[in-house]
Scaffold this motif. Structure first.
Motif, PDB file in Angstrom:
ATOM      1  N   ILE A 182       0.826  -1.213   0.000  1.00 43.15           N
ATOM      2  CA  ILE A 182       0.000   0.000   0.000  1.00 43.15           C
ATOM      3  C   ILE A 182       0.857   1.258   0.000  1.00 43.15           C
ATOM      4  CG2 ILE A 182      -1.649   1.324   1.388  1.00 43.15           C
ATOM      5  CD1 ILE A 182      -2.949  -1.244   2.174  1.00 43.15           C
ATOM      6  N   ALA A 186      -1.484  -0.250  -4.438  1.00 44.16           N
ATOM      7  CA  ALA A 186      -1.969  -1.528  -3.941  1.00 44.16           C
ATOM      8  C   ALA A 186      -1.400  -2.710  -4.698  1.00 44.16           C
ATOM      9  CB  ALA A 186      -3.496  -1.561  -4.010  1.00 44.16           C
ATOM     10  N   VAL A 254      -6.295  -3.209  -3.448  1.00 45.65           N
ATOM     11  CA  VAL A 254      -6.555  -3.014  -2.028  1.00 45.65           C
ATOM     12  C   VAL A 254      -7.573  -4.026  -1.505  1.00 45.65           C
ATOM     13  CG1 VAL A 254      -8.410  -1.335  -2.305  1.00 45.65           C
ATOM     14  CG2 VAL A 254      -6.961  -1.253  -0.260  1.00 45.65           C
TER      15      VAL A 254
END
Length: 355
Positions: A182, A186, A254
């Motif tokens: 992150i 991502a 993510v």
């Protein structure tokens, strides 16, 4: 006045849309789903533990042994999976090898028998087997005395330290991987960056395995067993979980963090055999537990601590498969990714200034 109220409502709605974007709303729904899955998984695994097909050795004279095995095998609910053994020595050896979880030794000259258990493999399992065997013995007008031949260490209450050690390693593994990914988008931007992150994860895994072994060993005296064995196991657990998390992020961005939490925390922890070993869990959790990193790690940690490393080949292969699979998938998805994905762009602080 009406126009003013309408303007106020419009401004409020704009603020709402600005504060909670559609993307954020979908993520919140995902978090809600994970929460429901968390509650369902933990409550489903732990709400009604009962022994099912617990491997039990029976040592008795041959005619009596066969009859007793049949009787124990036909108990309501099938709590035991009995098998005849030739001697007490064989029973103790199978307990040490983690092939059985208890052994009933029938006294051929009296009515007082013994039940051998291994508390180091899980206190709750040993305690669950005792009333089942005691009740069966009572129906035969016999008594039974329980003997813990592989007890948990005094600093390891209810043999739970191995489980919490592995849970800590798993948490460290997926949090480290999440931060590595992150911090710069991502998904890995390219193969080189993926290799660097995997290398960083490997170094972190070695340090995390060492830290965990120090805490449960020299610092707290919570677990016996070989220090280097626990260290190596910890490094493998952390890297397996971290590599899996990196692979999930490479696949889904993510959202991959949620998939990693689903696999490791929601499904993996309650099925790990920690608080309740496998024979006490419902069928679904009993089936998936050995195939997930928390379950494989917990079994291996208890084997290293109390059983001289017996029965660790399978769990180590499971952890190795997760580590290798996560590594290969991370590299493949990074090398062959499609360019132009916004999630692949480096973070602003990583962009080089224009010449």
């Amino acid at each position: 006045m009406a126009a003013t109220d309408h303007g106020t409502r419009s401004a409020f709605l704009r603020e709402v849309r600005s504060a909670v974007t559609p993307h954020a709303f979908l993520l919140v729904l995902g978090v809600l789903g994970l929460m429901i899955a968390f509650i369902t998984s933990y409550a489903g695994a732990f709400h009604h533990p009962r022994p099912t097909d617990v491997p039990l050795g029976v040592v008795a004279p041959p005619p009596a042994a066969r009859q007793l095995v049949r009787q124990l095998d036909r108990l309501p609910g099938s709590p035991l999976d009995p098998r005849a053994l030739p001697s007490e020595r064989a029973a103790r050896q199978q307990l040490a090898d983690r092939e059985i979880d208890g052994a009933l030794l029938v006294d051929p000259h009296g009515t007082a028998d013994r039940l051998l258990v291994a508390g180091g493999g899980g206190a709750s399992l040993a305690q669950a087997v005792e009333p089942v065997v005691t009740s069966a013995e009572k129906s035969r007008h016999r008594t039974v005395r329980t003997v813990d031949v592989i007890p948990a260490d005094p600093g390891d209450s209810r043999s739970l330290s191995s489980f919490y050690l592995v849970v800590g390693w798993c948490v460290g593994g997926y949090l480290c991987a999440a931060i590595l990914a992150i911090s710069a988008g991502a998904r890995p931007s390219n193969g080189h960056r993926a290799v660097i992150r995997l290398a960083a994860l490997a170094l972190y895994a070695i340090a995390a395995g060492l830290a965990g072994a120090i805490v449960v060993g020299p610092v707290l005296a919570a677990l016996p067993g070989t220090f280097f064995g626990l260290w190596g196991l910890g490094a493998l657990v952390v890297f397996a979980v971290g590599a899996t998390t990196l692979a999930c992020q490479a696949l889904l961005g993510v959202l991959g963090i949620g998939l990693a939490i689903l696999l490791i925390v929601i499904l993996g922890n309650p099925s790990a055999g920690g608080a309740y070993p496998y024979p006490l869990l419902p069928p679904f959790w009993r089936a998936i537990g050995p195939a997930l990193p928390p379950g494989a790690g917990t079994w291996a940690a208890r084997s290293v601590a109390y059983f001289r490393g017996h029965a660790v080949t399978g769990p180590l292969l499971v952890l190795g498969a997760w580590a290798a699979g996560g590594t290969v998938l991370t590299l493949l998805l990074s090398v062959f990714r499609k360019p132009g994905n916004a999630a692949d762009e480096p973070a602003p602080e990583e962009r080089l200034p224009a010449a």
